[in-house]
Design a protein around this motif. Sequence first.
Motif, short mmCIF file in Angstrom:
data_model
loop_
_atom_site.label_atom_id
_atom_site.label_comp_id
_atom_site.label_asym_id
_atom_site.label_seq_id
_atom_site.Cartn_x
_atom_site.Cartn_y
_atom_site.Cartn_z
N ARG A 81 0.85 -1.19 0.00
CA ARG A 81 0.00 0.00 0.00
C ARG A 81 0.88 1.24 0.00
N THR A 82 0.23 2.37 -0.03
CA THR A 82 1.01 3.62 -0.07
C THR A 82 1.83 3.79 1.22
N GLY A 83 3.04 4.32 1.07
CA GLY A 83 3.88 4.61 2.23
C GLY A 83 4.59 3.41 2.84
N THR A 84 4.70 2.30 2.09
CA THR A 84 5.31 1.11 2.68
C THR A 84 6.78 0.92 2.26
N CYS A 85 7.37 1.96 1.66
CA CYS A 85 8.80 1.96 1.29
C CYS A 85 9.10 1.24 -0.03
N LYS A 86 8.13 1.18 -0.92
CA LYS A 86 8.36 0.52 -2.21
C LYS A 86 9.41 1.28 -3.03
N SER A 87 9.27 2.60 -3.07
CA SER A 87 10.21 3.38 -3.89
C SER A 87 11.62 3.32 -3.30
N THR A 88 11.69 3.35 -1.98
CA THR A 88 13.01 3.26 -1.32
C THR A 88 13.67 1.93 -1.68
N ARG B 45 6.79 -1.80 10.29
CA ARG B 45 6.94 -2.04 8.85
C ARG B 45 7.30 -3.51 8.65
N GLU C 67 1.09 -0.95 -6.63
CA GLU C 67 0.41 -0.40 -5.47
C GLU C 67 -0.80 -1.25 -5.13
N ARG D 156 18.62 11.54 1.06
CA ARG D 156 18.35 11.37 2.50
C ARG D 156 18.99 10.10 3.04
N PHE D 157 19.20 9.14 2.15
CA PHE D 157 19.83 7.89 2.58
C PHE D 157 21.32 7.85 2.21
N LEU E 105 13.86 0.89 8.55
CA LEU E 105 14.25 2.03 7.71
C LEU E 105 15.35 2.77 8.45
N GLU F 56 5.16 9.18 -11.69
CA GLU F 56 4.49 10.23 -10.90
C GLU F 56 5.47 11.30 -10.41
N1 ATP Z 1 14.78 9.73 5.50
C1 ATP Z 1 13.77 9.11 6.08
N2 ATP Z 1 13.79 8.84 7.40
C2 ATP Z 1 12.76 8.21 7.99
N3 ATP Z 1 11.66 7.81 7.35
C3 ATP Z 1 11.59 8.05 6.06
C4 ATP Z 1 12.63 8.72 5.34
N4 ATP Z 1 12.27 8.81 4.05
C5 ATP Z 1 11.06 8.21 3.97
N5 ATP Z 1 10.65 7.78 5.16
C6 ATP Z 1 9.40 7.07 5.43
O1 ATP Z 1 9.17 6.14 4.37
C7 ATP Z 1 7.85 6.31 3.91
C8 ATP Z 1 7.61 5.94 2.48
O2 ATP Z 1 8.72 5.73 1.70
P1 ATP Z 1 8.54 5.40 0.14
O3 ATP Z 1 8.35 6.65 -0.60
O4 ATP Z 1 9.66 4.53 -0.24
O5 ATP Z 1 7.17 4.56 0.14
P2 ATP Z 1 6.24 4.16 -1.08
O6 ATP Z 1 5.68 2.82 -0.73
O7 ATP Z 1 6.98 4.29 -2.35
O8 ATP Z 1 5.10 5.26 -0.98
P3 ATP Z 1 4.12 5.83 -2.14
O9 ATP Z 1 2.89 5.01 -2.05
O10 ATP Z 1 3.88 7.23 -1.73
O11 ATP Z 1 4.81 5.72 -3.44
C9 ATP Z 1 7.58 7.77 4.15
O12 ATP Z 1 6.20 8.02 4.15
C10 ATP Z 1 8.21 7.98 5.50
O13 ATP Z 1 7.35 7.47 6.51
#
Ligand code: ATP
Length: 252
Positions: free
Chosen positions: A45-52, A216, A182, A86-87, A237, A74
Amino acid sequence: MLWGKLLKNYLLYTSMKRIATGIKNLDNLLEGGFEEKGLFLVMGRTGTCKSTFGMQFLVEGAKNGERGLYVSFEENPDSVKRTALRFGWDLDRLGVVVKKIAPYDYYRAVESMIKEIMFERPERVVIDSITNLMIYRSRPEWKGRYGVIELYTPTLADIRMSLFGLLERLRALGATYLLIAEEGVEGLDVVSHVSSLIADGIIRLGVEKIAGNEIRTLQVVKMRRTKHPLERMVLLLKDNGLDVVKAEDYFQ
Ligand SMILES: Nc1ncnc2c1ncn2[C@@H]1O[C@H](COP(=O)(O)OP(=O)(O)OP(=O)(O)O)[C@@H](O)[C@H]1O
Ligand SMILES: [Mg+2]
């Protein structure tokens, strides 16, 4: 005859090179990582760190001299790069190419993406996200007429047909793919379902309430030809990126 067959099988077995995902403990649990030239799905789902996860996968490759391409439907490249910083990952310095492709016409977006892959010849490609690519689409009968703005939600048959075709084309280009999907977008979970059938491996990311805390999580749902744990693990994370630990170790 028999020896020839055995030798062929042996060579096939040993030629399946693994490439590290960059998430250290995950690689240890996946016999070294993903199979090279495979197609893998990271969903959540959204915000689960997929992009990271996707960025870390490309950074790991870049550290080993592999070219990486991050296709975003997007986010702007600047935003992706700032997130990576940031990382501590300087994508420009590492030579990771970030391209934004407008998804507003499916056919044109797919052709731009394929062209980009053929031009950059990357070893690793991240597509963020395959769901987003499917959301906006002009009607199939409008193919080639880019002036038309009206959009519609694709049917299940549209998604099935276009996804199978797209993923086969991607495979033929010979990179290792990490597709982001997603979950929980109304009417579009079918994108992750269909991709799941084709993918060589699936990793599901999530956030769950465990013992009163939001944690997470990461689960390896499927990984062809690989011995792997099935249970949900804790996803950490950290300042320098993602890592996983088994739940029993985390809650000790
Ligand atoms: N530098 C950081 N330090 C701590 N937490 C972080 C940092 N960067 C991101 N996050 C956390 O990671 C979460 C989501 O990261 P990411 O963008 O990888 O998720 P996503 O699954 O790709 O989200 P989306 O659905 O928006 O594409 C952020 O909402 C935040 O909670
Ligand atoms: Mg994202």
